[in-house]
Design a protein around this motif. Structure first.
Motif, PDB file in Angstrom:
ATOM      1  N   ASP A 114      47.292  49.640  36.048  1.00 34.19           N
ATOM      2  CA  ASP A 114      46.322  49.634  37.134  1.00 34.19           C
ATOM      3  C   ASP A 114      45.930  51.040  37.572  1.00 34.19           C
ATOM      4  N   ARG A 116      39.015  44.896  35.807  1.00 32.52           N
ATOM      5  CA  ARG A 116      40.070  43.917  36.076  1.00 32.52           C
ATOM      6  C   ARG A 116      39.366  42.594  36.308  1.00 32.52           C
ATOM      7  N   SER A 117      39.880  41.524  35.755  1.00 27.54           N
ATOM      8  CA  SER A 117      39.199  40.232  35.835  1.00 27.54           C
ATOM      9  C   SER A 117      39.068  39.712  37.258  1.00 27.54           C
ATOM     10  N   GLY A 118      40.014  40.010  38.141  1.00 24.44           N
ATOM     11  CA  GLY A 118      39.945  39.519  39.517  1.00 24.44           C
ATOM     12  C   GLY A 118      38.722  40.034  40.250  1.00 24.44           C
ATOM     13  N   ILE A 119      38.414  41.308  40.096  1.00 22.17           N
ATOM     14  CA  ILE A 119      37.233  41.870  40.763  1.00 22.17           C
ATOM     15  C   ILE A 119      35.969  41.241  40.201  1.00 22.17           C
ATOM     16  N   THR A 120      35.889  41.111  38.896  1.00 23.26           N
ATOM     17  CA  THR A 120      34.693  40.568  38.265  1.00 23.26           C
ATOM     18  C   THR A 120      34.463  39.108  38.644  1.00 23.26           C
ATOM     19  N   SER A 121      35.517  38.306  38.709  1.00 23.19           N
ATOM     20  CA  SER A 121      35.342  36.879  38.981  1.00 23.19           C
ATOM     21  C   SER A 121      35.202  36.555  40.457  1.00 23.19           C
ATOM     22  N   GLU A 122      35.633  37.454  41.341  1.00 19.88           N
ATOM     23  CA  GLU A 122      35.639  37.138  42.773  1.00 19.88           C
ATOM     24  C   GLU A 122      34.619  37.919  43.597  1.00 19.88           C
ATOM     25  N   THR A 123      33.952  38.918  43.023  1.00 19.94           N
ATOM     26  CA  THR A 123      32.971  39.716  43.762  1.00 19.94           C
ATOM     27  C   THR A 123      31.762  39.976  42.870  1.00 19.94           C
ATOM     28  N   ASP A 139      43.368  49.455  46.720  1.00 18.29           N
ATOM     29  CA  ASP A 139      42.963  48.358  45.830  1.00 18.29           C
ATOM     30  C   ASP A 139      43.138  48.762  44.376  1.00 18.29           C
TER      31      ASP A 139
END
Length: 173
Positions: free
Chosen positions: A26, A62-69, A132
């Motif tokens: 990260d 990172r997949s979390g940023i792409t899928s959630e924002t 973050d």
């Protein structure tokens, strides 16, 4: 492989792999950054790396940023000779919202309050917060090619067929 890291900010986080076998580590933001719709910003991580010759540091989403924002981290490369601060380039792909929908009248755009941008509260804009985990880094080998100019290239089945030439759908579905 050992990679030397220089901390350039007291808020910088020395990278580590979350799990055994992970390829990426990260990269963490060192300050709060608001990225308005349509904007691109560079987010510093407060670190400089000494990447060994023959390798690069790849910056990946990172997949979390792409899928959630609506934030999109741009793929990047840090070459082995670079010794400055690493930053992560982030786009906000959300569309700018207007107070009224524009319409065409007599060949020109018109609308109530002609294109006044809606001023939402800051919670409407994606914000990267200090601390973050905004991207991941991967150390990868680099192969340098020797380029040879020629008038002829070997023929292949695909040839010069480019974008979309293999279709979208699986034929046997």
């Amino acid at each position: 492989m050992n990679v030397k890291i220089k901390r350039l900010s007291e808020h910088a986080v020395i990278p580590k792999y979350a799990k055994q076998g992970d390829s990426g580590f990260d990269l963490v933001a060192i300050k709060d950054v608001i990225i308005e719709p349509g904007e691109t910003k560079k987010i510093p991580v407060g670190l400089a790396f000494e990447i060994p010759e023959g390798y690069e540091l790849q910056i990946r989403p990172r997949s979390g940023i792409t899928s959630e924002t609506k934030l999109r981290v741009q793929f990047g490369t840090v070459d082995s000779g670079y010794r400055g601060e690493v930053s992560v380039t982030v786009d906000n792909i959300e569309h700018v919202r207007y107070s009224s929908q524009p319409r065409i009248m007599q060949g020109i755009f018109a609308g109530d309050n002609d294109f006044n941008v809606v001023k939402p509260t800051l919670t409407h804009f994606p914000k990267v917060n200090k601390g973050d985990r905004i991207a991941q880094g991967v150390i990868a080998p680099v192969i340098q090619a020797t380029f040879e100019e020629t008038n002829e290239l070997n023929e292949t089945e695909r040839g010069e067929n480019g974008h979309g030439s293999t279709g979208i759908k699986e034929r046997d579905c």
